[in-house]
Write a protein that holds these residues in place. Structure first.
Motif, PDB file in Angstrom:
ATOM      1  N   CYS A 247       0.698  -1.265   0.044  1.00  9.95           N
ATOM      2  CA  CYS A 247       0.016   0.018  -0.050  1.00  9.95           C
ATOM      3  C   CYS A 247       0.894   1.288   0.089  1.00  9.95           C
ATOM      4  O   CYS A 247       1.848   1.387   0.624  1.00  9.95           O
ATOM      5  N   ALA A 249      -0.281   4.486   0.511  1.00 13.01           N
ATOM      6  CA  ALA A 249      -0.740   5.586   1.302  1.00 13.01           C
ATOM      7  C   ALA A 249       0.236   6.274   2.262  1.00 13.01           C
ATOM      8  O   ALA A 249       0.712   5.281   3.200  1.00 13.01           O
ATOM      9  N   THR A 253       1.410   8.155  -2.237  1.00  5.58           N
ATOM     10  CA  THR A 253       0.245   8.476  -2.609  1.00  5.58           C
ATOM     11  C   THR A 253      -0.526   9.402  -1.646  1.00  5.58           C
ATOM     12  O   THR A 253      -0.266   9.215  -0.422  1.00  5.58           O
ATOM     13  N   GLY A 264      -4.147   8.955   3.560  1.00  2.00           N
ATOM     14  CA  GLY A 264      -3.078   8.525   2.790  1.00  2.00           C
ATOM     15  C   GLY A 264      -3.519   8.173   1.631  1.00  2.00           C
ATOM     16  O   GLY A 264      -2.774   8.257   0.656  1.00  2.00           O
ATOM     17  N   CYS A 265      -4.843   7.627   1.246  1.00  3.85           N
ATOM     18  CA  CYS A 265      -5.545   7.308   0.062  1.00  3.85           C
ATOM     19  C   CYS A 265      -6.927   7.506   0.177  1.00  3.85           C
ATOM     20  O   CYS A 265      -7.515   7.244   1.219  1.00  3.85           O
ATOM     21  N   GLN A 268      -9.381   4.892   1.538  1.00  3.72           N
ATOM     22  CA  GLN A 268      -9.311   4.529   2.665  1.00  3.72           C
ATOM     23  C   GLN A 268     -10.630   4.754   3.537  1.00  3.72           C
ATOM     24  O   GLN A 268     -10.972   5.928   3.166  1.00  3.72           O
TER      25      GLN A 268
END
Length: 347
Positions: A247, A249, A253, A264-265, A268
């Motif tokens: 991941c 995040a 990203t 973070g993403c 989520q």
């Protein structure tokens, strides 16, 4: 990876939660705009900071980004900051004048259009509006014919799982890329039982692998998204990259909600909101060593269930954190994993 290696290379920015559809699988339950969404000037400042943080690409989405009246100015602001632009739309507002306006964005890298079925009735039912399938197809073809790099994005649930082969037949040879992603629980309209079971999930991987064996990348450029994998010993790579690096995040990203809240993403759950642009600058948020702890301060001791003893655990970090969290309540225990399914089947 240390803090100096982290940079928001690819950032998803939700420019509005307003939407002209009511999709059953929408994780953010889009429809009405959020109160006090970011202004154009606030977004400009955000894009400038992203460039200063060594970001390279901004993906604008919603909701439906074209519902926002100043969407074109927001798109231009991405390029003015020196960043590549990606745009995601449901196609409902893509007509000839809009295609011309989109095609005039010199910094546009690619554009995605949501397409959930080859069967119009299935797509329209999932999207909550009659005629949405027709508009999505028209958008794909008109954007392609304008010389843009365009892709279809399919969100898979039990309701459209049987559309994989018809969609393949519809898209093959059309110079349109195709991305598959899995619908996860979380949105208000997501119906119990809609999520793919693990057998269906693995069958999607088999489908991608089979397509890559029988079609060239030029004939059918197909890939699974970040939530489809990982580390199969049978299927080979199914994503855009040859390997899964875990991941991203908060590492490479970032997700920015339309009211300035930061994750973070964007995929989520809202339980993982880190801070807000209305409280601190993006520079301060990104460089705060206490934030984005799921990935930045990860140790293998946090892994749980099957993932705890997985040989890929140190880098995989239990795959997609949203899938893990929405299915088990633990971001480090993910039953939706090709390697895990194969091992539990005795392969």
């Amino acid at each position: 990876m240390n803090m100096n290696d982290w940079r928001p290379y690819s950032v998803n920015v939700e420019i509005t939660l307003a939407c002209n559809l009511r999709c059953r699988h929408c994780g953010s339950s889009a429809g009405e705009p959020r109160p006090n969404e970011l202004s154009l000037n606030e977004l400009r400042g955000c894009f400038t900071e992203l460039a200063q943080l060594r970001g390279e690409e901004v993906c604008l989405l919603g909701g439906e980004p074209l519902v926002r009246k100043d969407w074109e100015a927001v798109c231009r602001a991405v390029g003015e900051a020196g960043l590549r632009l990606v745009l995601i739309t449901n196609g409902m507002l893509v007509n000839a004048p809009t295609v011309a306006r989109i095609a005039a964005l010199s910094h546009l890298h690619r554009i995605g259009v949501s397409l959930d079925a080859a069967d119009p009735a299935i797509h329209d039912a999932l999207r909550g509006r009659s005629g949405s399938h027709k508009r999505a197809l028209e958008a794909l073809y008109s954007l392609r014919d304008a010389g843009l790099e365009v892709g279809a994005i399919t969100t898979l649930s039990r309701a459209n799982f049987n559309q994989l082969e018809p969609l393949r037949d519809l898209l093959a040879g059309e110079n349109i890329s195709w991305q598959l992603q899995m619908a996860s629980p979380g949105g208000e309209r997501f119906e119990q039982g809609d999520q793919l079971n693990r057998d269906d999930f693995y069958a999607v991987g088999q489908f991608i692998s089979n397509c890559r064996e029988h079609y060239s990348a030029a004939e059918l450029p197909l890939a699974g998204s970040h939530d489809l994998g990982h580390h199969s010993e049978v299927l080979g790579p199914t994503g855009e990259l040859p390997e899964w690096y875990g991941c991203g995040a908060g590492l490479w990203t970032l997700g920015i909600m339309s009211d300035g809240r930061i994750k973070g993403c964007l995929s989520q759950h809202d339980d993982f909101i880190e801070d807000s642009l209305r409280r601190r600058s993006l520079h301060d948020i990104w460089n705060d060593p206490g934030l984005f702890a799921r990935n930045r301060r990860f140790t293998t001791d946090q892994l749980a269930g099957f993932c705890r003893h997985c040989p890929f655990g140190a880098t995989c970090r239990a795959g997609c954190s949203n899938v893990a969290y929405t299915t088990t309540g633990n971001t480090f225990d993910n039953p939706y994993c090709f390697y895990r399914i194969e091992r539990e089947r005795g392969r």
